[in-house]
Design an enzyme around this catalytic site. Structure first.
Site, PDB file in Angstrom:
ATOM      1  N   ASP A  29      17.852  20.090   6.274  1.00  0.00           N
ATOM      2  CA  ASP A  29      18.443  19.105   5.375  1.00  0.00           C
ATOM      3  C   ASP A  29      18.505  19.685   3.959  1.00  0.00           C
ATOM      4  OD1 ASP A  29      18.748  15.721   5.591  1.00  0.00           O
ATOM      5  OD2 ASP A  29      18.647  16.628   3.596  1.00  0.00           O
ATOM      6  N   ASN A  86      19.264   6.832  11.227  1.00  0.00           N
ATOM      7  CA  ASN A  86      19.728   5.781  10.336  1.00  0.00           C
ATOM      8  C   ASN A  86      21.094   5.288  10.814  1.00  0.00           C
ATOM      9  OD1 ASN A  86      17.465   6.107   8.636  1.00  0.00           O
ATOM     10  ND2 ASN A  86      18.465   7.784   7.536  1.00  0.00           N
ATOM     11  N   VAL A  95      26.095   9.745   6.281  1.00  0.00           N
ATOM     12  CA  VAL A  95      27.091  10.618   6.919  1.00  0.00           C
ATOM     13  C   VAL A  95      27.453  10.019   8.277  1.00  0.00           C
ATOM     14  CG1 VAL A  95      27.596  12.930   7.787  1.00  0.00           C
ATOM     15  CG2 VAL A  95      26.165  12.668   5.748  1.00  0.00           C
ATOM     16  N   HIS A  99      23.166  11.747  13.701  1.00  0.00           N
ATOM     17  CA  HIS A  99      22.201  12.831  13.510  1.00  0.00           C
ATOM     18  C   HIS A  99      20.796  12.277  13.626  1.00  0.00           C
ATOM     19  CE1 HIS A  99      23.615  11.156   9.701  1.00  0.00           C
ATOM     20  NE2 HIS A  99      22.384  11.300   9.229  1.00  0.00           N
ATOM     21  N   HIS A 101      17.062  12.835  12.351  1.00  0.00           N
ATOM     22  CA  HIS A 101      16.197  13.511  11.378  1.00  0.00           C
ATOM     23  C   HIS A 101      14.889  13.883  12.073  1.00  0.00           C
ATOM     24  CE1 HIS A 101      18.296  12.115   7.570  1.00  0.00           C
ATOM     25  NE2 HIS A 101      18.732  11.209   8.409  1.00  0.00           N
TER      26      HIS A 101
HETATM   27  P1  AMP Z   1      21.673   9.871   6.600  1.00  0.00           P
HETATM   28  O1  AMP Z   1      21.383   9.336   5.243  1.00  0.00           O
HETATM   29  O2  AMP Z   1      20.739   9.417   7.684  1.00  0.00           O
HETATM   30  O3  AMP Z   1      23.137   9.683   6.974  1.00  0.00           O
HETATM   31  O4  AMP Z   1      21.385  11.431   6.521  1.00  0.00           O
HETATM   32  C1  AMP Z   1      22.286  12.341   5.990  1.00  0.00           C
HETATM   33  C2  AMP Z   1      21.484  13.539   5.609  1.00  0.00           C
HETATM   34  O5  AMP Z   1      22.352  14.634   5.469  1.00  0.00           O
HETATM   35  C3  AMP Z   1      20.724  13.397   4.275  1.00  0.00           C
HETATM   36  O6  AMP Z   1      19.335  13.573   4.495  1.00  0.00           O
HETATM   37  C4  AMP Z   1      21.317  14.499   3.416  1.00  0.00           C
HETATM   38  O7  AMP Z   1      20.366  15.107   2.563  1.00  0.00           O
HETATM   39  C5  AMP Z   1      21.853  15.463   4.451  1.00  0.00           C
HETATM   40  N1  AMP Z   1      22.957  16.313   4.021  1.00  0.00           N
HETATM   41  C6  AMP Z   1      24.100  15.918   3.408  1.00  0.00           C
HETATM   42  N2  AMP Z   1      24.888  16.981   3.171  1.00  0.00           N
HETATM   43  C7  AMP Z   1      24.247  18.062   3.658  1.00  0.00           C
HETATM   44  C8  AMP Z   1      24.532  19.456   3.715  1.00  0.00           C
HETATM   45  N3  AMP Z   1      25.686  19.963   3.216  1.00  0.00           N
HETATM   46  N4  AMP Z   1      23.643  20.290   4.279  1.00  0.00           N
HETATM   47  C9  AMP Z   1      22.487  19.799   4.782  1.00  0.00           C
HETATM   48  N5  AMP Z   1      22.141  18.498   4.765  1.00  0.00           N
HETATM   49  C10 AMP Z   1      23.005  17.644   4.202  1.00  0.00           C
END
Ligand code: AMP
Length: 113
Positions: A29, A86, A95, A99, A101
């Site tokens: 992340d 989430n 996003v 995914h 975590h």
């Molecule tokens: P969520 O909030 O559960 O949708 O998680 C999205 C996650 O993606 C967050 O923890 C962000 O820090 C991570 N994230 C967003 N863009 C990137 C990226 N380019 N590379 C790695 N992690 C990312």
């Protein structure tokens, strides 16, 4: 339009990818919330767990088994770890590409914020 995770999947933007297989890819992340914070992402775009379908069962199982394997690979088997998905606004999803975590390397608190 591709999600940011599709761009990582396709090598169009850089990420610290630590695992790839036929169903998923795993990368660190960009904003880690624990010493270990990686994301396990299906190659197939399922927007969120609430929109997964019966036919996605094998992929969903694979994501969790991969999370456990990566946790072990990263030395978290004994100390413990957490997996989080989430979903939607109140879930904190940012996003729209499913995914998982994987967090570990410190004592995590409960309940989450
Ligand atoms: P969520 O909030 O559960 O949708 O998680 C999205 C996650 O993606 C967050 O923890 C962000 O820090 C991570 N994230 C967003 N863009 C990137 C990226 N380019 N590379 C790695 N992690 C990312």
């Amino acid at each position: 339009m591709k999600t940011i995770f599709e761009k990582i999947r396709d090598g169009e933007i850089p990420a610290d990818v630590i695992h790839r297989d036929e169903h998923c890819f795993v990368f660190r992340d960009i904003s880690p919330q624990a010493p270990v914070h990686v994301l396990i992402v299906p190659n197939k775009v399922i927007p969120r767990i609430g929109e997964a379908e019966t036919g996605d069962q094998a992929i969903l199982g694979h994501l969790l088994l991969t999370a456990a394997k990566i946790a072990a690979d990263l030395g978290l088997a004994e100390s413990g770890f957490r997996v989080v998905i989430n979903n939607g606004t109140h879930g904190g999803e940012t996003v729209p590409h499913l995914h998982v975590h994987l967090l570990g390397g410190r004592q995590l608190t409960w309940p989450p914020g």
